[in-house]
Scaffold this active site. Sequence first.
Site, PDB file in Angstrom:
ATOM      1  N   THR A  50      57.743  42.037  10.177  1.00 52.46           N
ATOM      2  CA  THR A  50      58.521  41.152   9.207  1.00 52.46           C
ATOM      3  C   THR A  50      57.357  40.056   8.422  1.00 52.46           C
ATOM      4  O   THR A  50      57.457  39.530   7.812  1.00 52.46           O
ATOM      5  CB  THR A  50      60.173  40.592   8.999  1.00 52.46           C
ATOM      6  OG1 THR A  50      60.611  41.740   9.862  1.00 52.46           O
ATOM      7  CG2 THR A  50      60.570  40.038   8.696  1.00 52.46           C
ATOM      8  N   HIS A  77      68.372  46.521  12.202  1.00 53.24           N
ATOM      9  CA  HIS A  77      67.434  46.489  12.604  1.00 53.24           C
ATOM     10  C   HIS A  77      67.534  47.355  14.273  1.00 53.24           C
ATOM     11  O   HIS A  77      68.820  47.226  14.380  1.00 53.24           O
ATOM     12  CB  HIS A  77      66.989  44.751  13.196  1.00 53.24           C
ATOM     13  CG  HIS A  77      65.747  44.681  14.114  1.00 53.24           C
ATOM     14  ND1 HIS A  77      65.103  45.377  15.114  1.00 53.24           N
ATOM     15  CD2 HIS A  77      64.613  43.473  13.447  1.00 53.24           C
ATOM     16  CE1 HIS A  77      64.097  44.840  15.259  1.00 53.24           C
ATOM     17  NE2 HIS A  77      63.768  44.157  14.127  1.00 53.24           N
TER      18      HIS A  77
HETATM   19  C1  GP9 Z   1      63.323  38.476  13.439  1.00 57.06           C
HETATM   20  C2  GP9 Z   1      63.126  39.549  11.914  1.00 57.06           C
HETATM   21  C3  GP9 Z   1      62.701  41.127  12.411  1.00 57.06           C
HETATM   22  O1  GP9 Z   1      63.485  37.088  13.328  1.00 57.06           O
HETATM   23  O2  GP9 Z   1      62.228  39.112  11.034  1.00 57.06           O
HETATM   24  O3  GP9 Z   1      61.870  41.230  12.911  1.00 57.06           O
HETATM   25  P1  GP9 Z   1      60.775  42.033  13.010  1.00 57.06           P
HETATM   26  O4  GP9 Z   1      61.177  43.327  14.554  1.00 57.06           O
HETATM   27  O5  GP9 Z   1      61.403  43.529  12.008  1.00 57.06           O
HETATM   28  O6  GP9 Z   1      59.564  41.952  12.644  1.00 57.06           O
END
Ligand code: GP9
Length: 414
Positions: free
Chosen positions: A80, A195
């Site tokens: 992300t 996620h």
């Molecule tokens: C965590 C969110 C997810 O703060 O940005 O992270 P990722 O594992 O998708 O990079």
Amino acid sequence: DSNELVPALNYLNEKKTEPNSEMTGVAEGKNVILLSLESTQTFVVDNEVNGEELTPYFNDLKEEGAYFSNFYHQVKQGRTSDSEFILDNSMYGLNRGAAFFTHSSNEYEATPEILGENGYTTSNMHANDKTFWNRNVMYDSLGYDEFYGKQDYDVTEEKSYGWGYLDEYFFEESLDKMEEMEQPFYNKMITLTNHHPFTLPEDKKYIDEGDTSSGTLNRFFQTIRYQDEALKQFVEEFKQSDLYDDTVLVIYGDHFGISENHQEAMGEYLDKDINDYEQFQLQRVPLLMIGEGIEPQESDTVGGQIDLRPTLMNMLGVEDDNPIQFGHDLFSEDRREMMITRDGDFANEDYVGVKDACYDRETGEEVDSEACEPLFAEAEEELQMSDSIVYGDLLRYLDETELIEEEESDQDEE
Ligand code: GP9
């Protein structure tokens, strides 16, 4: 010194394409909401499981704006955070590690800084710990005014699951915060529920699990469906709010959710063999822009996250004087359709080049690798140019270099 920037400047000058002038300023003075959808890939759009649509709301919503069906994420290990890096800088993330950690003290001239100079308030919203991905440090370097993290939300156990605050509550509170914000603003909202490992409370499972051989993929369908419901609630409330008329909403997927470890299950679901070409095409993520002045349209131009900044700046009619940008306006008629991944693979109008092999982009048929050779070389050169800037912290010389160039052009005129 400032000479180190010259190769990249020359390279980018050569590749430069003009933005679409009809789109220039269509969103002048408007707020921008970037809505980052966690782990959301394009294959879920207009698709279903057990006869149930995965993203019923998004499927309809995309008819109301500019939707890009060949838009790819370009992230690597920084996930992300890489998507955020690429979006705000129009430069590539790094091949190893996350620039958010390793190069957070660099000089940047990122979107929030430029917009800040143009009267915008800039912020990020994400109901996770502020230190995750070193965001608290990197957001300062990128020029953000505010960061609303976990402690700024009413995060309770009942309203959380898995990774934390459920999207529906995050959206609700975020909209309240935006309604109070000084305008115009540029604000990024980063969702969390969809996620890995894609788990949900029972009462938020709106569809049954999938029945492939991967539990991860099976649950992913449910969390995607949940996210779509949360999105619906958000967009419908947003449309009722005063913000709606003065805002461009940009919804995009940050990166893949289903890794290549689940290729077999993906093959079962999509009913085809997932070879390198198919795996590459699965890296497409949705991009949708909604707002007054944006005609409903579906574009199949080949692009990636790196292209968002120039696209947006043109729409806002903001003079973005940072010449170090690797993206090209997605609306431009004569844009370079070339999307380069961090692995040096690429897609252009005609071909997909992956792991040294060359495929016809439309049919997926493998073709003579000669056709892709110059394009692989271009991809490598471009990644090197971008890396030279980040590793050398070269944007700190930008002002100097521009002065030299101005003097030179003054002399030429004399
Ligand atoms: C965590 C969110 C997810 O703060 O940005 O992270 P990722 O594992 O998708 O990079």
